[in-house]
Design a protein around this motif. Structure first.
Motif, short mmCIF file in Angstrom:
data_model
loop_
_atom_site.label_atom_id
_atom_site.label_comp_id
_atom_site.label_asym_id
_atom_site.label_seq_id
_atom_site.Cartn_x
_atom_site.Cartn_y
_atom_site.Cartn_z
N ASN A 179 7.18 4.97 -13.60
CA ASN A 179 7.99 6.18 -13.72
C ASN A 179 8.18 6.61 -15.16
OD1 ASN A 179 8.41 5.16 -11.04
ND2 ASN A 179 10.17 6.52 -10.87
N GLN A 180 8.71 5.71 -15.97
CA GLN A 180 9.02 6.08 -17.36
C GLN A 180 7.76 6.44 -18.15
OE1 GLN A 180 11.42 2.71 -18.66
NE2 GLN A 180 13.31 3.83 -18.23
N PRO A 181 6.69 5.64 -18.12
CA PRO A 181 5.48 6.05 -18.84
C PRO A 181 4.90 7.37 -18.34
CG PRO A 181 5.38 3.72 -18.29
CD PRO A 181 6.56 4.28 -17.56
N SER A 182 4.96 7.61 -17.03
CA SER A 182 4.41 8.86 -16.49
C SER A 182 5.21 10.06 -16.94
CB SER A 182 4.37 8.80 -14.96
OG SER A 182 3.50 7.78 -14.51
N LEU A 183 6.54 9.92 -16.97
CA LEU A 183 7.37 11.01 -17.46
C LEU A 183 7.08 11.30 -18.93
CD1 LEU A 183 10.74 10.03 -15.75
CD2 LEU A 183 9.34 12.03 -15.23
N LEU A 184 6.95 10.24 -19.72
CA LEU A 184 6.66 10.42 -21.14
C LEU A 184 5.29 11.06 -21.35
CD1 LEU A 184 7.46 10.01 -24.07
CD2 LEU A 184 6.59 7.67 -23.95
N ALA A 185 4.31 10.60 -20.57
CA ALA A 185 2.97 11.18 -20.68
C ALA A 185 2.99 12.65 -20.30
CB ALA A 185 2.00 10.41 -19.79
N GLY A 186 3.75 13.00 -19.26
CA GLY A 186 3.84 14.39 -18.85
C GLY A 186 4.46 15.27 -19.91
N ARG A 187 5.51 14.76 -20.57
CA ARG A 187 6.16 15.55 -21.63
C ARG A 187 5.22 15.74 -22.80
NH1 ARG A 187 10.84 11.95 -20.53
NH2 ARG A 187 12.21 13.06 -19.10
N ARG A 188 4.49 14.71 -23.16
CA ARG A 188 3.57 14.83 -24.28
C ARG A 188 2.41 15.76 -23.97
NH1 ARG A 188 3.01 8.71 -26.83
NH2 ARG A 188 5.20 8.48 -27.43
N ALA A 189 2.07 15.87 -22.67
CA ALA A 189 0.97 16.74 -22.28
C ALA A 189 1.39 18.19 -22.16
CB ALA A 189 0.36 16.25 -20.98
N GLY A 190 2.67 18.48 -22.31
CA GLY A 190 3.11 19.86 -22.26
C GLY A 190 4.31 20.10 -21.39
N GLU A 248 0.83 -1.21 0.00
CA GLU A 248 0.00 0.00 0.00
C GLU A 248 0.86 1.26 0.00
OE1 GLU A 248 -2.96 2.36 3.04
OE2 GLU A 248 -3.10 0.16 3.00
N GLU A 249 1.94 1.22 0.76
CA GLU A 249 2.83 2.38 0.83
C GLU A 249 3.51 2.62 -0.51
OE1 GLU A 249 4.53 5.66 2.89
OE2 GLU A 249 2.81 4.35 3.23
N ARG A 250 3.85 1.57 -1.24
CA ARG A 250 4.45 1.73 -2.57
C ARG A 250 3.48 2.45 -3.51
NH1 ARG A 250 8.95 2.57 -4.73
NH2 ARG A 250 9.87 0.86 -3.52
N ILE A 251 2.21 2.03 -3.52
CA ILE A 251 1.23 2.67 -4.39
C ILE A 251 1.02 4.12 -3.97
CG2 ILE A 251 -1.14 2.58 -5.25
CD1 ILE A 251 0.64 0.31 -6.23
N ARG A 252 0.95 4.38 -2.67
CA ARG A 252 0.77 5.76 -2.20
C ARG A 252 1.94 6.64 -2.63
NH1 ARG A 252 2.64 9.12 1.27
NH2 ARG A 252 4.14 7.59 2.04
N GLY A 253 3.16 6.13 -2.49
CA GLY A 253 4.32 6.92 -2.88
C GLY A 253 4.34 7.22 -4.37
N LEU A 254 3.97 6.25 -5.19
CA LEU A 254 3.92 6.47 -6.64
C LEU A 254 2.84 7.49 -6.99
CD1 LEU A 254 4.34 2.78 -7.78
CD2 LEU A 254 5.89 4.65 -8.37
N HIS A 255 1.71 7.40 -6.32
CA HIS A 255 0.63 8.36 -6.60
C HIS A 255 1.05 9.78 -6.23
CE1 HIS A 255 -3.17 10.41 -6.67
NE2 HIS A 255 -3.14 10.60 -5.38
N GLU A 256 1.74 9.95 -5.11
CA GLU A 256 2.17 11.28 -4.70
C GLU A 256 3.26 11.82 -5.63
OE1 GLU A 256 3.28 11.24 -0.62
OE2 GLU A 256 1.21 11.04 0.10
N THR A 257 4.06 10.93 -6.22
CA THR A 257 5.10 11.37 -7.14
C THR A 257 4.51 11.75 -8.49
OG1 THR A 257 6.66 9.89 -6.04
CG2 THR A 257 7.30 10.73 -8.20
#
Length: 244
Positions: free
Chosen positions: A197-208, A118-127
């Motif tokens: 991490n990697q997909p989220s970073l890529l999605a963020g870059r594509r979103a602006g 649960e803590e792993r999912i929470r940490g990823l969500h906050e990041t």
């Protein structure tokens, strides 16, 4: 799946209350049907996967298939589609807490092992707060497929030894071996880095670039280490003045 007899359900709740100082809260209660479904998987030594699109608090009173639209990666491409599952961290945690109650009652894991996940999912969500679809999909993949893969590869644990050659708690009590797998999966930083991490970073870059700008520093500076801790580290002090 045959529903567990009422006397068996009462015994499970009584044992839980004795071990934890009381029954779970109303929102964390599990139903006889949920217990029976999870018990059938544990009895077959199958990964204790539950689909949080239909598994959640208050049992049959709110049982429905949850869907929402989110950005997810399919064959390496970022795609917006309807996804089955909880549409927020709060809804995911509600489903997880019911799962936690049920698997504790059935002696399938220990509290610390479940809390680590649960803590792993929470940490990823906050990041990556704006990429819940990616995180939810990764979590579902972990629980539905990766847990079984981790278990199959744990030959040493099956033989009664951990990777250091020491007796394993999961091997001493076979009913708790899935807890060892769950905790191990929470510590698999390389897997989470690749799937979140990697997909989220890529999605963020594509979103602006805004989301990528917020997370790219800690995520790319420390792969695949404890990037969550780095993301919340206090800023380094600035020294001003000549020669500083």
């Amino acid at each position: 799946v045959s529903v567990l007899p009422e006397n068996k359900v009462r015994d499970l709740f009584n044992a839980y209350s004795a071990a934890n100082g009381g029954e779970p809260t109303e929102s964390e209660h599990c139903t006889a049907e949920q217990l029976a479904a999870l018990h059938s998987r544990l009895a077959r030594d199958a990964a204790p996967y539950t689909g949080f699109a239909v598994w959640g608090p208050y049992g049959r009173r709110v049982q429905r298939a949850m869907r929402f639209r989110a950005q997810v990666f399919i064959n390496g491409e970022l795609t917006t589609k309807a996804v089955r599952g909880p549409d927020s961290w709060a809804q995911w945690r509600a489903g997880w807490r019911v799962f936690r109650t049920a698997i504790l009652m059935l002696r399938g894991a220990l509290p610390g092992q479940l809390d680590a996940y649960e803590e792993r999912i929470r940490g990823l969500h906050e990041t990556f707060p704006g990429e819940w679809g990616i995180l939810m999909s990764a979590d579902d993949l972990m629980r539905s497929e990766r847990w079984e893969e981790v278990r199959r590869r744990s030959d040493l644990a099956r033989a009664g030894y951990d990777h250091a050659g020491l007796p394993d708690a999961g091997a001493r009590d076979p009913s708790l071996r899935w807890g060892v797998v769950i905790k191990s999966s929470s510590e698999d930083k390389e897997w989470w880095y690749e799937h979140v991490n990697q997909p989220s970073l890529l999605a963020g870059r594509r979103a602006g670039g805004q989301a990528a700008g917020q997370a790219a520093g800690p995520s790319l500076m420390f792969p695949p280490g404890d990037w969550a801790a780095a993301a919340h580290a206090p800023p380094r002090p600035r020294h001003e003045g000549k020669g500083k």
